[in-house]
Write a protein that holds these residues in place. Structure first.
Motif, mmCIF file in Angstrom:
data_model
loop_
_atom_site.group_PDB
_atom_site.id
_atom_site.type_symbol
_atom_site.label_atom_id
_atom_site.label_comp_id
_atom_site.label_asym_id
_atom_site.label_seq_id
_atom_site.Cartn_x
_atom_site.Cartn_y
_atom_site.Cartn_z
ATOM 1 N N ASP A 1 0.645 5.375 0.110
ATOM 2 C CA ASP A 1 -0.171 6.571 0.358
ATOM 3 C C ASP A 1 0.732 7.785 0.224
ATOM 4 O O ASP A 1 1.551 8.066 1.093
ATOM 5 C CB ASP A 1 -0.776 6.492 1.765
ATOM 6 N N SER B 1 0.858 -1.186 0.000
ATOM 7 C CA SER B 1 0.000 0.000 0.000
ATOM 8 C C SER B 1 0.887 1.226 0.000
ATOM 9 O O SER B 1 1.842 1.320 0.781
ATOM 10 C CB SER B 1 -0.909 -0.003 1.237
ATOM 11 N N GLU C 1 -3.708 7.476 -3.013
ATOM 12 C CA GLU C 1 -3.465 6.153 -2.441
ATOM 13 C C GLU C 1 -3.484 5.104 -3.551
ATOM 14 O O GLU C 1 -4.398 5.084 -4.382
ATOM 15 C CB GLU C 1 -4.521 5.830 -1.386
#
Length: 395
Positions: free
Chosen positions: A281, A279, A292
């Motif tokens: 961001d 992930s 994101e």
């Protein structure tokens, strides 16, 4: 020139957050070596001197002021300790620090009634951890959160060796993208120190909720909110948006050229090895950038297989005549001894290798087509060369 007034009763100061900026920081926070925080307000400046208000402030009061629960005027009018400091800094002279009470302040030195800051604090208030978007605005530095095992929110540990490799590979990918953005991509050799300075990132802290770290650019953006690393992170986000689409990845990596494909392949390989997604961001200084982006563990696996093929396809190819001394069709490994010189070539067999011989025999002579994959460390230029077999024909 903006300088903190070190060497005074305020202590040895370190700049923490820039909250408003015009020519130089106008509202900011700093902290001394004993962890005392100050909220600082610019009151005047000319060619020779600047005036400031330094407010000693606790972490909770600071967070309340940052998120707008306390107005900036009230923070200075009602100091927790009952006092604050006026500071004058000069060009070529020592600063002057004066202990004052809030009733001694002039209204003209304070913000207007009702003026508040709007800096959202996330997580534990006592920790003071800020979201990437907030940090980017406050520090004027590109910032991004990296989460490993993004689907496992109770996991807070990762192999130190694997994490170190992921972090260093991320930096090397950023360096490679930076070189491409400057229009001079190379496959081999060290990168220029001036480029590495511009693309350098630091790890500011780690956090819970899957395993994550926050990166910040080492240098602030310019007055127009631009920096090389901002362009680099935009390219990084495009790679993540391509996910596991072979067409999108191929088009993007062929456009980027240089060493980007090998660095991205290596990053995906490290994530694949620990069975993790990613992930990303990104908090950008410029309002039209950031966002994101993520890859699931299955997307990481597929993307790695695709980028591995692309990396091989983009590599330089040579033809070698030699004796086959090792070949395993199950593990897809080979070794061949060149007839000219003492060189041995060994490595893996490409998934789409064109083998014209049905059962390659050890000891027989063949013509092998090999592609050279180079993995280069950005700063030192140390190189690891791998030879991938993409074709084998009878000599």
């Amino acid at each position: 020139m903006f300088e903190l007034p070190n060497g005074t009763i305020l202590g040895v100061l370190d700049l923490q957050m820039t909250l408003e900026y015009f020519d130089f920081p106008r509202i900011f926070t700093c902290k001394n070596s004993t962890n005392q925080a100050y909220l600082v307000l610019s009151t005047f400046d000319d060619e020779d001197s600047c005036g400031w208000l330094y407010l000693p402030i606790s972490p909770k009061r600071l967070n309340a002021t940052l998120c707008g629960a306390v107005t900036l005027r009230d923070a200075f009018r009602e100091p927790e300790g009952g006092y604050l400091f006026t500071v004058e800094t000069f060009v070529g002279r020592a600063p002057v620090v004066t202990h004052v009470f809030p009733e001694q302040l002039s209204d003209s030195d304070l913000p207007s009634v009702g003026y508040t800051l709007n800096v959202a604090v996330s997580g534990d208030e006592s920790d003071g951890v800020l979201t990437p978007k907030t940090v980017a605005k406050v520090y004027r530095r590109e910032t991004f959160d990296y989460r490993i095992f993004p689907d496992e929110h109770t996991r807070h540990e990762v192999s130190a060796r694997k994490l170190g490799t992921i972090l260093s590979t991320t930096q090397e990918l950023i360096d490679a993208l930076g070189q491409t953005r400057l229009g001079t991509p190379t496959v081999r050799g060290p990168l220029p120190p001036e480029l590495l300075q511009k693309t350098s990132v630091t790890v500011s802290h780690s956090f819970r909720g899957s395993f994550g770290v926050q990166f910040r650019a080492s240098q602030p953006n310019d007055l127009f909110d631009h920096s090389l690393i901002s362009d680099v992170l935009a390219e990084f986000s495009y790679l993540l948006q391509a996910a596991d689409s072979e067409d999108l990845l191929s088009n993007k990596l062929h456009a980027l050229k240089g060493r980007v494909a090998s660095k991205y392949r290596r990053l995906l390989k490290q994530l694949f090895d620990i069975n993790s997604g990613l992930s990303f961001d990104w908090g950008a200084v410029a309002s039209d950038r950031g966002g994101e982006f993520s890859l699931s563990r299955e997307q990481v696996r597929r993307a790695y297989m695709i980028v591995d093929r692309i990396d091989i396809a983009m590599a330089d190819e040579i033809e070698v005549r030699g004796q086959l001394v090792g070949f395993n069709s199950r593990t897809k490994r080979y070794e061949i001894r060149a007839t000219e010189g003492p060189t041995n070539y060994a490595g893996k067999v490409a998934d789409d290798a064109k083998i014209s011989v049905e059962h390659p025999a050890i000891g027989d002579f063949y013509i092998a087509r090999l592609r050279m994959l180079v993995e280069t460390q950005s700063s030192s230029g140390d190189e690891l060369i791998r030879w991938v077999l993409v074709g084998l024909n009878e000599a």
